[in-house]
Design a protein around this motif. Structure first.
Motif, mmCIF file in Angstrom:
data_model
loop_
_atom_site.group_PDB
_atom_site.id
_atom_site.type_symbol
_atom_site.label_atom_id
_atom_site.label_comp_id
_atom_site.label_asym_id
_atom_site.label_seq_id
_atom_site.Cartn_x
_atom_site.Cartn_y
_atom_site.Cartn_z
ATOM 1 N N GLN A 22 5.287 1.368 -8.893
ATOM 2 C CA GLN A 22 4.637 1.078 -7.617
ATOM 3 C C GLN A 22 4.133 -0.356 -7.608
ATOM 4 N N ASP A 23 4.521 -1.135 -6.589
ATOM 5 C CA ASP A 23 4.072 -2.521 -6.507
ATOM 6 C C ASP A 23 2.763 -2.609 -5.734
ATOM 7 N N TRP A 24 2.226 -3.837 -5.671
ATOM 8 C CA TRP A 24 0.908 -4.029 -5.048
ATOM 9 C C TRP A 24 0.929 -3.700 -3.561
ATOM 10 N N ARG A 25 2.060 -3.986 -2.890
ATOM 11 C CA ARG A 25 2.120 -3.724 -1.452
ATOM 12 C C ARG A 25 2.017 -2.231 -1.164
ATOM 13 N N THR A 26 2.779 -1.442 -1.922
ATOM 14 C CA THR A 26 2.729 0.011 -1.723
ATOM 15 C C THR A 26 1.346 0.554 -2.043
ATOM 16 N N ALA A 27 0.754 0.054 -3.140
ATOM 17 C CA ALA A 27 -0.586 0.517 -3.512
ATOM 18 C C ALA A 27 -1.609 0.149 -2.443
ATOM 19 N N PHE A 28 -1.485 -1.058 -1.893
ATOM 20 C CA PHE A 28 -2.421 -1.504 -0.847
ATOM 21 C C PHE A 28 -2.264 -0.659 0.410
ATOM 22 N N LEU A 29 -1.019 -0.426 0.831
ATOM 23 C CA LEU A 29 -0.786 0.395 2.014
ATOM 24 C C LEU A 29 -1.274 1.819 1.806
ATOM 25 N N ALA A 30 -1.102 2.328 0.579
ATOM 26 C CA ALA A 30 -1.561 3.690 0.304
ATOM 27 C C ALA A 30 -3.069 3.803 0.460
ATOM 28 N N VAL A 31 -3.789 2.733 0.146
ATOM 29 C CA VAL A 31 -5.250 2.764 0.266
ATOM 30 C C VAL A 31 -5.677 2.680 1.729
ATOM 31 N N ILE A 32 -5.180 1.674 2.444
ATOM 32 C CA ILE A 32 -5.694 1.454 3.801
ATOM 33 C C ILE A 32 -5.153 2.472 4.804
ATOM 34 N N THR A 33 -4.008 3.110 4.516
ATOM 35 C CA THR A 33 -3.491 4.120 5.444
ATOM 36 C C THR A 33 -4.037 5.507 5.146
ATOM 37 N N ASP A 34 -4.914 5.610 4.172
ATOM 38 C CA ASP A 34 -5.646 6.857 4.016
ATOM 39 C C ASP A 34 -6.568 6.994 5.238
ATOM 40 N N PRO A 35 -6.460 8.094 5.989
ATOM 41 C CA PRO A 35 -7.244 8.194 7.232
ATOM 42 C C PRO A 35 -8.730 7.959 7.050
ATOM 43 N N SER A 36 -9.299 8.440 5.963
ATOM 44 C CA SER A 36 -10.732 8.248 5.739
ATOM 45 C C SER A 36 -11.060 6.776 5.516
ATOM 46 N N ILE A 37 -10.200 6.067 4.752
ATOM 47 C CA ILE A 37 -10.425 4.643 4.508
ATOM 48 C C ILE A 37 -10.271 3.852 5.798
ATOM 49 N N ALA A 38 -9.223 4.150 6.575
ATOM 50 C CA ALA A 38 -9.024 3.455 7.845
ATOM 51 C C ALA A 38 -10.203 3.683 8.792
ATOM 52 N N TYR A 39 -10.739 4.888 8.780
ATOM 53 C CA TYR A 39 -11.900 5.232 9.626
ATOM 54 C C TYR A 39 -13.132 4.423 9.219
ATOM 55 N N ILE A 40 -13.377 4.341 7.918
ATOM 56 C CA ILE A 40 -14.533 3.576 7.425
ATOM 57 C C ILE A 40 -14.363 2.091 7.740
ATOM 58 N N LEU A 41 -13.139 1.554 7.543
ATOM 59 C CA LEU A 41 -12.894 0.146 7.858
ATOM 60 C C LEU A 41 -13.157 -0.137 9.331
ATOM 61 N N MET A 42 -12.763 0.792 10.195
ATOM 62 C CA MET A 42 -12.979 0.587 11.629
ATOM 63 C C MET A 42 -14.468 0.539 11.952
ATOM 64 N N LEU A 43 -15.250 1.456 11.392
ATOM 65 C CA LEU A 43 -16.685 1.470 11.672
ATOM 66 C C LEU A 43 -17.371 0.226 11.116
ATOM 67 N N VAL A 44 -16.993 -0.169 9.899
ATOM 68 C CA VAL A 44 -17.575 -1.381 9.318
ATOM 69 C C VAL A 44 -17.237 -2.592 10.183
ATOM 70 N N GLY A 45 -15.994 -2.647 10.680
ATOM 71 C CA GLY A 45 -15.601 -3.754 11.545
ATOM 72 C C GLY A 45 -16.393 -3.795 12.838
ATOM 73 N N LEU A 46 -16.550 -2.641 13.481
ATOM 74 C CA LEU A 46 -17.284 -2.594 14.745
ATOM 75 C C LEU A 46 -18.749 -2.979 14.558
ATOM 76 N N TYR A 47 -19.409 -2.389 13.568
ATOM 77 C CA TYR A 47 -20.823 -2.693 13.346
ATOM 78 C C TYR A 47 -21.022 -4.124 12.865
ATOM 79 N N GLY A 48 -20.060 -4.642 12.083
ATOM 80 C CA GLY A 48 -20.171 -6.029 11.638
ATOM 81 C C GLY A 48 -20.116 -7.013 12.792
ATOM 82 N N LEU A 49 -19.201 -6.786 13.734
ATOM 83 C CA LEU A 49 -19.109 -7.663 14.900
ATOM 84 C C LEU A 49 -20.344 -7.536 15.788
ATOM 85 N N VAL A 50 -20.853 -6.317 15.965
ATOM 86 C CA VAL A 50 -22.068 -6.123 16.765
ATOM 87 C C VAL A 50 -23.238 -6.869 16.146
#
Length: 455
Positions: A251-279
């Motif tokens: 497994q290369d770094w790209r696949t490992a990275f995609l596997a992390v961020i496309t985990d629904p829970s991780i994507a959900y947390i990233l979205m909330l952190v992004g929204l609150y950070g901009l606010v």
């Protein structure tokens, strides 16, 4: 004697020359490339498989083996893998192994699409009925079977949910039958796997021509495939695998990275952190860190969500919930906006993933943690608002009420007083003497209502 010696020298020189050139003319050992796929099929897995197979085609390997153990996955990711497999100029063997593995749901389609379908003992395949997407409830046990006509069975037109369900199943049946006919495998059982969620163990799958062979391990698989003919891109290819070199795709770094961020829970947390950070950045500009971090997290979340089955209603509820909670913090409404925002946030979080696949749901503990954190912040905001409401006024003209003033002159009804270091016009119900200490009871524009201050 001299001629005999010259001949001997020439023979020895030719022998050395042939020995040196022999490796150049010798046939290189064939290469077999093996990729392990364990777990649900999603965007990261699909991307890794497509790129690994593309490299195998560039290197012209003798065989590409996908060692499979999956409960299924997303339809779009599965179809991307099958498209790459059908376009491959290198023979692809899908091997369900080791023992105890399965090729359920999407894995069954991959087996049917492969040039060679193989399974280890004590493995199984099937249960290829499309998992419900879009929130409609699955067909109950007493409902019409998927292969029946929804309109003629009940005498009435089908509702939209039933029609969508039948479309999904019929599309899946046509797809898997096309793959079975392409590879010369059992198309009737493939249809049963979709319509009736049938499953088979490896032995029965071999007997019914669902798979091509059984093998105990990878070495046994390569030995059984050596000399076998397969059709690749319309041409018949004979597999020559004797003495093959086996390479495992890591497994290369790209696949490992995609596997992390496309985990629904991780994507959900990233979205909330992004929204609150901009606010936070927009509410207190100048720091920069929350804005930069929020923008990065939000972009990563959007990239991940566009590869996942997302409900836009759920996404809208989450954005609305965050907006209401921010409004509560900026203009307190004693919890009304905040409670509505928290409810919208939690409902949207549950609805965000538009699929029933367990592997692509946001973990409930994550949603619960977000809800608990939001409730805690809401409680703090409401408490501060109530405390500020009860606190005496400390700024503005209303701060004069309840304070003391000194009369600057004798007057009846109206005159001038000094209050808080300023000269004000005052109104009193009784006569006032110069220097008398008065108590401010009210204010009407620029006139203070005063009365005698009782000791």
């Amino acid at each position: 004697m001299r001629r005999w010696q010259d001949g001997t020298r020439r023979l020895a020189l030719m022998t050395l020359l042939l020995g040196a050139l022999a490796p150049a003319f010798a046939t290189a050992a064939p290469t077999v490339r093996v990729l392990d796929l364990k777990g649900a099929i999603g965007p990261a897995v699909s991307d890794g498989f497509v790129r690994a197979l593309a490299r195998a085609n560039e290197d012209r390997v003798a065989l590409f083996v996908l060692r499979l153990d999956t409960p299924g996955g997303l339809d779009a990711a599965m179809r991307d893998m099958i498209h790459a497999l059908l376009d491959s100029r290198v023979p692809v063997a899908v091997y369900v192994a080791p023992s105890g593995s399965r090729a359920a749901s999407a894995g069954t389609y991959l087996l049917y699409a492969a040039h060679v379908a193989a399974m280890a003992p004590a493995t199984n395949l099937g249960a290829a009925t499309p998992v419900q997407i879009g929130g409609d409830s699955p067909l109950p046990g007493g409902a019409d079977p998927p292969d029946s006509d929804p309109e003629t069975s009940s005498g009435a037109p089908p509702d939209s949910g039933s029609a969508l369900r039948h479309k999904q199943i019929n599309d899946a049946v046509a797809y898997i039958r096309a793959l079975a006919e392409l590879r010369g495998r059992n198309a009737d059982w493939a249809e049963q796997a979709v319509r009736q969620a049938r499953s088979l163990p490896a032995g029965e799958a071999l007997e019914r021509n669902v798979i091509d062979l059984m093998a105990t391990d990878l070495d046994d698989l390569l030995a059984r495939l050596d000399g076998r003919q397969v059709t690749v891109d319309g041409d018949t290819v004979t597999l020559e695998l004797a003495g093959a070199t086996v390479e495992t795709v890591e497994q290369d770094w790209r696949t490992a990275f995609l596997a992390v961020i496309t985990d629904p829970s991780i994507a959900y947390i990233l979205m909330l952190v992004g929204l609150y950070g901009l606010v936070l950045e927009f509410s207190s500009p100048g720091v920069g860190v929350p804005g930069v971090l929020g923008a990065i997290c939000l972009l990563l979340a959007l990239y991940a969500l566009q590869m996942l089955p997302v409900s836009y209603v759920g996404l809208g509820l989450i954005v609305l919930g965050v907006a209401l909670m921010v409004a509560e913090a900026l203009s307190p409404s004693f919890g009304v906006l905040g409670a509505g925002g928290l409810a919208a946030l939690l409902i949207g979080s549950v609805m965000l993933m538009d699929t029933d696949l367990p592997a692509f749901q946001i973990a409930l503990p994550v949603i619960a943690a977000v809800g608990a954190g939001g409730a805690l912040l809401l409680g703090v905001a409401v408490r501060l608002a109530v405390k500020a409401h009860r606190h005496p006024v400390v700024s503005g003209a209303d701060t004069l009420i309840g304070t003391r003033a000194v009369a600057l002159e004798d007057f009846q009804e109206q005159g001038q007083v000094r209050a808080a270091g300023e000269v004000w016009r005052a109104r009193a119900a009784r006569p006032v003497r110069r220097g008398q200490v008065l108590l401010v009871r009210g204010r009407d524009g620029l006139t203070l209502d005063v009365e005698e201050d009782s000791p």
